[in-house]
Design a protein around this motif. Sequence first.
Motif, PDB file in Angstrom:
ATOM      1  N   THR A   1       0.816  -1.220   0.000  1.00  0.00           N
ATOM      2  CA  THR A   1       0.000   0.000   0.000  1.00  0.00           C
ATOM      3  C   THR A   1       0.850   1.270   0.000  1.00  0.00           C
ATOM      4  O   THR A   1       0.392   2.310   0.446  1.00  0.00           O
ATOM      5  CB  THR A   1      -0.937   0.031   1.230  1.00  0.00           C
TER       6      THR A   1
ATOM      7  N   CYS B   1      -3.936  -0.065  -4.132  1.00  0.00           N
ATOM      8  CA  CYS B   1      -4.158  -1.016  -3.040  1.00  0.00           C
ATOM      9  C   CYS B   1      -3.956  -2.396  -3.644  1.00  0.00           C
ATOM     10  O   CYS B   1      -4.736  -2.829  -4.498  1.00  0.00           O
ATOM     11  CB  CYS B   1      -5.574  -0.846  -2.490  1.00  0.00           C
TER      12      CYS B   1
ATOM     13  N   HIS C   1      -7.461   3.140   0.427  1.00  0.00           N
ATOM     14  CA  HIS C   1      -6.839   1.941   0.983  1.00  0.00           C
ATOM     15  C   HIS C   1      -7.615   1.405   2.187  1.00  0.00           C
ATOM     16  O   HIS C   1      -7.832   0.189   2.301  1.00  0.00           O
ATOM     17  CB  HIS C   1      -5.393   2.235   1.391  1.00  0.00           C
TER      18      HIS C   1
ATOM     19  N   SER D   1      -0.914   5.865   3.523  1.00  0.00           N
ATOM     20  CA  SER D   1      -1.311   4.549   3.014  1.00  0.00           C
ATOM     21  C   SER D   1      -0.423   3.434   3.561  1.00  0.00           C
ATOM     22  O   SER D   1      -0.895   2.321   3.807  1.00  0.00           O
ATOM     23  CB  SER D   1      -1.323   4.540   1.484  1.00  0.00           C
TER      24      SER D   1
END
Length: 228
Positions: free
Chosen positions: A9, A14, A35, A71
Amino acid sequence: MSKLLAVETSSEACSVALRIAGEVRELHLHAPRRHAELLLPAISQLLAEADLTVSALDAIAFGRGPGSFTSLRIGIGVVQGLAWAAQRPVVPCSSLAAVAQDALDRAADAAQCVYVAVDARMQEVFSAAFERGADGLARAVSEERVSAPPRLTCDTSRPFIAAGNGFERFAELQPAREAAVACYADASPRAAAIARLAEAWLADHDPLPADQAQPVYIRNNVAVKPQS
């Protein structure tokens, strides 16, 4: 290890993969800022398709960065939670190595060396150099670093591949892009590559306990603009 879940990520994607006895299934979704919404359902989908539970895995591999602070934190938080709950070990892999692997796989035998440059925001790039190992996997031959684009240097005395969106987003990297035998500005860290790199890592290392699933940011301060 025969059953690996991989999570990546560090970028706008994703990416989740399941590697079982060398065969890989992957969900790679380009979904900026989604995400947290997409990661757990993607993992559940892959496990359900393979009729597996997390506790049946041998380990959970993850892209440790460098990359997006937010992320990465989301992805590694999920990895830690799953690993703790199921008492599974974890395997950290470089996200830049995954970018290099994407480029090496696509370039076939164009070159053995790949320079990775990924947009790190704040007018900087994350970068590192890799070489193709005898097993076809990316091996780091330099430290990972973050710097202004002009500070990225490529050895043009030998053929090399350029990989990562930094070569597309920064004009200062255009000379390196033109000198490369191939440029894959769209090369990205994918969970399938993380799974392959993790399996190779496990040939020489033991997996780690869940509490050692930690991100590598490289940049210590993500809030202060670098001095010119």
